[in-house]
Write an enzyme that holds these catalytic residues in place. Structure first.
Site, PDB file in Angstrom:
ATOM      1  CG  HIS A  77      -1.909  -1.086   1.276  1.00 42.21           C
ATOM      2  ND1 HIS A  77      -1.803  -2.149   2.127  1.00 42.21           N
ATOM      3  CD2 HIS A  77      -3.049  -1.290   0.566  1.00 42.21           C
ATOM      4  CE1 HIS A  77      -2.818  -2.970   1.952  1.00 42.21           C
ATOM      5  NE2 HIS A  77      -3.597  -2.471   1.005  1.00 42.21           N
ATOM      6  CB  SER A  79      -1.552 -10.530   0.052  1.00 46.48           C
ATOM      7  OG  SER A  79      -2.845 -10.810   0.526  1.00 46.48           O
TER       8      SER A  79
END
Ligand code: PAF
Length: 284
Positions: free
Chosen positions: A42, A191
């Site tokens: 992110h 993830s």
């Protein structure tokens, strides 16, 4: 280095006011939609936003409508304080964190209906209601933020293609950009779900990247796509994966592709190790 904490914007009115103030100064704005549980992947999306725009807003909203009743909505990791610390370090300006009642007020009755890359027998086959929930919440976020750019990870490649098509079809003026998948040093795609892998599963999980990489290299060398995808599937099965799919598709339409001359190719895979479902994809 730790920067100052991003301003928390709890509702649409505060988001719109912040964006309007930046725009009044002639600044460009990038939106990074997330469901929180932020990791380095992110952060790389925030960094891409900062390369494009003077201001970056990250939205954190665990969207109930994209989870099926059997999926992990209530168990989805919620780590807001740690997320804010990461965003501060990344140089993010603001964090839009609406409540469920802001996004789906009583009487909410609209859902985006999708075809094209949302109906190609990949994720949509295994999660039939997922992309309608994603597209509905993302269209709301895009309308709410009115950003110049919105950045999505290529890790969720079908999602990226669905959102790009939706924005194009609905004339949403925000430019939808994909950013490359960030990987662990052994190649495993980052993830939020990796934390669920047991230590031995974590070791075997790298077979997914290995299988995709091997197939992509062979296809680039001119080997037959069908044969390489069968081998890639075998690599996953040998590592103990239960395979949902591992396929070669047209990189834009996600339609089935059998020969290199048919267009740019993307290899996409989804498979389960124990209770954890992993997805990954790479360009050929
Ligand atoms: O990729 C995600 O985290 C979500 O699907 C998104 C795009 C934030 C929509 O809820």
């Amino acid at each position: 280095m730790t920067g100052s904490s991003p301003k928390v914007l709890p509702d649409v009115a505060s988001l719109r006011a912040a964006v309007a103030a930046w725009r009044a100064k002639g600044e460009k704005v990038a939106l990074v939609p997330t469901m929180g549980a932020l990791h380095a992947g992110h952060v790389s999306l925030v960094e891409e936003g900062l390369r494009r725009a003077q201001r970056v807003v990250v939205s954190i909203f665990v969207n109930p409508t994209q989870f099926a009743p059997t999926e992990d909505f209530s168990k989805y990791p919620r780590t807001f304080d740690a997320d804010l610390a990461r965003l501060a370090a990344a140089g993010c300006d603001a964090c839009f964190a609406p409540g469920v009642e802001d996004m789906y007020p009583k009487g909410f009755a609209t859902t985006v209906t999708l075809e094209g890359p949302a109906k190609v027998d990949l994720e949509d086959h295994f999660r039939p209601t997922h992309f309608a929930g994603v597209a509905t919440v993302v269209s709301k976020l895009l309308n709410q933020a009115q950003a110049d750019y919105a950045i999505f990870g290529e890790k969720d490649y079908q999602q990226l293609k669905v959102i790009q098509r939706m924005a194009r079809d609905l004339d949403i003026p925000t430019e939808i950009l994909g950013a490359p998948t960030l990987r662990e040093s052994d190649g495993l795609a980052m993830s939020s779900r990796n934390v669920y892998l047991a230590p031995d599963e974590r070791q075997r999980a790298i077979a997914m990247f290995r299988a995709l990489n091997h197939a992509a290299a062979k296809i680039r060398e001119g080997e037959v796509i069908g044969h390489e995808m069968t081998e890639a599937r075998e690599i996953l099965v040998e590592a103990g994966f239960a395979v949902d799919y591992i396929e070669a598709r047209h990189a834009d339409t996600l339609e089935r592709i059998a020969r290199r001359v048919e267009g740019p190719i993307r290899l996409l895979a989804a498979a389960r190790l124990g209770k954890t479902r992993l997805i990954d994809n790479i360009a050929v």
